[in-house]
Design an enzyme around this catalytic site. Structure first.
Site, PDB file in Angstrom:
ATOM      1  N   VAL A   1     -48.485  -1.660  19.989  1.00 12.91           N
ATOM      2  CA  VAL A   1     -48.149  -2.275  21.267  1.00 12.91           C
ATOM      3  C   VAL A   1     -47.416  -3.595  21.007  1.00 12.91           C
ATOM      4  CG1 VAL A   1     -49.975  -1.151  22.588  1.00 12.91           C
ATOM      5  CG2 VAL A   1     -50.440  -3.341  21.468  1.00 12.91           C
ATOM      6  N   ALA A   2     -46.839  -3.697  19.825  1.00 14.80           N
ATOM      7  CA  ALA A   2     -46.100  -4.904  19.428  1.00 14.80           C
ATOM      8  C   ALA A   2     -44.618  -4.707  19.760  1.00 14.80           C
ATOM      9  CB  ALA A   2     -46.319  -5.170  17.943  1.00 14.80           C
TER      10      ALA A   2
ATOM     11  N   GLU B   1     -35.081   1.577  22.482  1.00 15.30           N
ATOM     12  CA  GLU B   1     -35.723   1.861  23.760  1.00 15.30           C
ATOM     13  C   GLU B   1     -34.666   1.951  24.855  1.00 15.30           C
ATOM     14  OE1 GLU B   1     -38.916  -0.873  24.536  1.00 15.30           O
ATOM     15  OE2 GLU B   1     -39.883  -0.429  22.632  1.00 15.30           O
TER      16      GLU B   1
ATOM     17  N   HIS C   1     -43.264   1.509  26.872  1.00 17.05           N
ATOM     18  CA  HIS C   1     -43.391   0.060  26.740  1.00 17.05           C
ATOM     19  C   HIS C   1     -44.047  -0.530  27.986  1.00 17.05           C
ATOM     20  CE1 HIS C   1     -41.641  -3.352  24.130  1.00 17.05           C
ATOM     21  NE2 HIS C   1     -42.764  -3.727  24.679  1.00 17.05           N
TER      22      HIS C   1
END
Length: 201
Positions: free
Chosen positions: A117-118, A148, A167
């Site tokens: 989750v970085a 992304e 994200h």
């Protein structure tokens, strides 16, 4: 074994369990100047499930939550080899880009979970895909990627041992309110010359 943070509960539901049963340890990488709220919350959740929590953080002299063992970044390979769950909560900086290299992934146990989750570029994505395909790690929960949005042709979409989110792992009904509160708090602290909350550098 080692310890970590939040999504590990979701990952264990999706995949059933590791070969040894419920995860008992986790490790998180933080690298923030001070421990961030994601890491603090994740650590508390992991401990609530009886997991041993080990943090990899550059500033180990800072206060750490009770029961969290801190290790230096140089020990990441050893921590990865011990952990049931390796959770990444660090910012993307020159220091953390490529932090979870092919070598770190290869050091992970075959029953381990990786949670990111970085930022996507913290992980060697092709090496992660290969390790997941070959069963060298059990599964991954990924909220961020090198590119992304994630390319529709990415093999990660079709992997049964991968959870993909767009994200948005930090999104809650209170997210915007909390961001505004944090901004106002930090503006006030900045004007007074006080320490900022969730400082990255």
């Amino acid at each position: 074994m080692t310890a970590t943070f939040g999504l590990m509960g979701h990952g264990s539901v999706r995949t059933g369990a590791t070969s040894g049963g419920t995860p008992t340890s986790a490790a998180y990488t933080d690298f923030n100047k001070a421990q961030g709220s994601i890491t603090r919350s994740g650590s508390a959740l992991a401990q609530a499930f009886g997991m041993r929590v080990v943090g990899v953080r550059r500033n180990r002299g800072d206060a750490s939550p009770p029961g969290v063992e801190l290790r230096a970044p140089e020990e990441l390979m050893r921590v990865a080899a011990e952990a049931d769950v390796l959770a990444l909560t660090c910012p993307l900086t020159p220091e953390t880009e490529g932090l979870v290299s092919a070598e770190v992934i290869a050091a992970m146990r075959p029953d381990a979970f990786l949670i990111n989750v970085a930022r996507g570029r913290v992980v060697d994505e092709p090496a992660l895909v290969e390790a997941l395909r070959a069963g060298r790690i059990t599964c991954a929960g990924l909220d961020c990627f090198v590119e992304e949005p994630l390319d529709p042709a990415s093999p990660l979409w079709a992997m049964p041992n991968v959870i993909v989110t767009p994200h948005s792992a930090g999104e809650t009904q209170h997210y915007e309110r909390n961001v505004v509160r944090l901004l106002l708090r930090n503006l006030d602290a900045f004007e007074r010359g006080a320490s900022l909350v969730n400082a990255v550098v």
